[in-house]
Enzyme design. Structure first.
Site, PDB file in Angstrom:
ATOM      1  N   LYS A 132      28.230  -3.819  22.679  1.00 14.73           N
ATOM      2  CA  LYS A 132      29.354  -4.469  22.558  1.00 14.73           C
ATOM      3  C   LYS A 132      30.044  -3.534  23.788  1.00 14.73           C
ATOM      4  O   LYS A 132      30.565  -4.950  24.780  1.00 14.73           O
ATOM      5  CB  LYS A 132      29.783  -4.434  20.970  1.00 14.73           C
ATOM      6  CG  LYS A 132      31.160  -4.858  21.247  1.00 14.73           C
ATOM      7  CD  LYS A 132      31.198  -6.698  20.889  1.00 14.73           C
ATOM      8  CE  LYS A 132      32.834  -6.762  21.101  1.00 14.73           C
ATOM      9  NZ  LYS A 132      33.034  -6.176  20.266  1.00 14.73           N
ATOM     10  N   GLY A 191      36.264   2.684  12.386  1.00 16.37           N
ATOM     11  CA  GLY A 191      36.190   2.155  11.273  1.00 16.37           C
ATOM     12  C   GLY A 191      36.121   0.872  11.401  1.00 16.37           C
ATOM     13  O   GLY A 191      36.120  -0.166  12.419  1.00 16.37           O
ATOM     14  N   SER A 231      35.851  -5.096  14.898  1.00 19.75           N
ATOM     15  CA  SER A 231      37.311  -5.288  13.961  1.00 19.75           C
ATOM     16  C   SER A 231      38.194  -6.118  14.167  1.00 19.75           C
ATOM     17  O   SER A 231      38.361  -6.676  13.376  1.00 19.75           O
ATOM     18  CB  SER A 231      37.522  -3.087  13.895  1.00 19.75           C
ATOM     19  OG  SER A 231      36.129  -2.771  14.160  1.00 19.75           O
ATOM     20  N   GLN A 254      43.634   5.532  24.242  1.00 19.54           N
ATOM     21  CA  GLN A 254      42.646   4.816  24.328  1.00 19.54           C
ATOM     22  C   GLN A 254      44.193   3.400  23.736  1.00 19.54           C
ATOM     23  O   GLN A 254      43.301   1.857  24.622  1.00 19.54           O
ATOM     24  CB  GLN A 254      41.400   4.191  23.755  1.00 19.54           C
ATOM     25  CG  GLN A 254      40.625   3.948  22.155  1.00 19.54           C
ATOM     26  CD  GLN A 254      39.623   4.586  21.929  1.00 19.54           C
ATOM     27  OE1 GLN A 254      39.146   5.322  21.823  1.00 19.54           O
ATOM     28  NE2 GLN A 254      38.816   3.003  22.096  1.00 19.54           N
ATOM     29  N   HIS A 275      28.891  -1.376  13.426  1.00 21.17           N
ATOM     30  CA  HIS A 275      29.049  -0.763  13.052  1.00 21.17           C
ATOM     31  C   HIS A 275      27.186   0.145  12.260  1.00 21.17           C
ATOM     32  O   HIS A 275      26.847   1.121  12.700  1.00 21.17           O
ATOM     33  CB  HIS A 275      30.273   0.069  11.973  1.00 21.17           C
ATOM     34  CG  HIS A 275      31.619   0.238  12.914  1.00 21.17           C
ATOM     35  ND1 HIS A 275      31.846  -0.879  12.632  1.00 21.17           N
ATOM     36  CD2 HIS A 275      31.361   1.036  13.941  1.00 21.17           C
ATOM     37  CE1 HIS A 275      32.798  -1.017  13.281  1.00 21.17           C
ATOM     38  NE2 HIS A 275      33.099  -0.254  14.247  1.00 21.17           N
TER      39      HIS A 275
END
Ligand code: AMP
Length: 318
Positions: free
Chosen positions: A166, A45, A203, A75, A51
């Site tokens: 990435k 998100g 993010s 993670q 994304h």
């Protein structure tokens, strides 16, 4: 699409939003029966153009596009940023709808890891270097990633799953897992999307102050320098030049390394196989990663970091 909606699930703007695995399966069963192809884009998100590039690729190639939205706790290490990881579900749903997503799966943690959960996927070797080095995020990070991706692939059973370069090590780990466990899915790895000044979108860039944000551009600059100097024939000179670029910006990298792009074996010379040059560095509160792939012959580059800063890199090699 027939679907029993729970309190928290809804269908809006052409997007069906589900939180439970049962609902996900019900929604997908119809598409599967009709023989429609399914594309999956796993995300945590706080969507950005990186994304969205994956969602658009899935939209262009698949009949049904599923996006998962799950900040996967397994993670994150105990001292990492799980609690402050940026979240904005409402905005993510809107952006996903605009990108043409059909189905969003946003499970709560208990749905993914119910009581008694005891199974993990460990991809040996590949997960112990770069970010997986025990002195860094450690192999546990990739165990968390591989396990949640295996679960998502199991729940959605997509024809294609889309990932960003990435996270190049993540792509290598997932490709190996899918191969080793005979999971019937095609893995697509798409180019890194960058800000106009070259910074790889993330993010976590939201953590950066203006000054840190400016300093962070040294990562992509350093990779651009590595690419350019590698083109002159020496990998060690290229890495040294890249390190110098980081130093100039006052950045001490966790690593700046060249490795075989598929096996992640360390390399000291340019050679016959594609090379991953990957960097990780703490910039203020954000741990940032970036990378570039040098082509097999080491002299020509596929997509120059510096020149591609104003647009997504070309996708022809995806
Ligand atoms: P995340 O939400 O960070 O787990 O990322 C979800 C997917 O988006 C992963 O496959 C990432 O590799 C991909 N992604 C993240 N940032 C970028 C970017 N700047 N360019 C391309 N893909 C990205």
């Amino acid at each position: 699409m027939s679907l029993v909606l729970t309190e928290q699930s809804h269908a809006r703007d052409g997007v069906t939003f589900v939180r439970a695995k049962g609902e996900l399966r019900a929604a997908l069963a119809v598409a599967r029966r009709e023989g429609r192809s399914i594309g999956l884009v796993p995300t945590m998100g706080y969507l950005h153009e990186g994304h969205l590039s994956l969602l658009r690729a899935a939209r262009a190639e698949c009949d049904l596009v599923v996006m998962s939205l799950f900040v996967n706790p397994t993670q994150f290490g105990p001292d990492e940023d799980l609690d402050r990881y940026p979240r904005d579900e409402r905005r993510d749903v809107e952006l996903a709808a605009e990108a043409g997503v059909d189905l969003i799966y946003a499970p709560p943690v208990e749905e993914v890891y119910p009581d008694g959960f005891a199974t993990t996927v460990a991809v040996e070797g590949l997960t112990e270097v770069l970010c997986g080095d025990p002195a860094r995020r450690g192999p546990e990070h990739f165990r968390g990633v591989a396990t949640v991706v295996a679960k998502l692939l199991g729940s959605v059973q997509p024809d294609v799953a889309y990932f960003g370069r990435k996270d190049a090590q993540q792509v290598a780990v997932i490709r190996r897992m899918v191969r080793d466990l005979d999971i019937p899915v095609r893995i697509e790895a798409l180019p890194i999307v960058r800000e106009p000044d070259g910074l790889a979108m993330s993010s976590r860039n939201a953590y950066l102050s203006d000054a840190e944000r400016a300093r962070a551009t040294a990562l992509s600059r350093a990779l651009g320098v590595v690419e350019r100097v590698a083109g002159e024939g020496s990998l060690s000179a290229a890495l040294a030049a890249g390190r110098h670029e980081l130093e100039q910006a006052g950045i001490e990298p966790e690593y700046l390394e060249a490795r075989d792009a598929e096996t992640l074996e360390p390399l000291s010379e340019l050679g016959p196989r594609p090379i991953l040059v990957a960097v990780a560095a703490q910039v203020g509160p954000a741990r940032l990663i970036d990378n570039v792939e040098l082509p097999a012959d080491g002299t020509k580059t596929r997509a120059r970091v510096a020149l591609s800063a104003h647009r997504p890199q070309k996708q022809e090699e995806a």
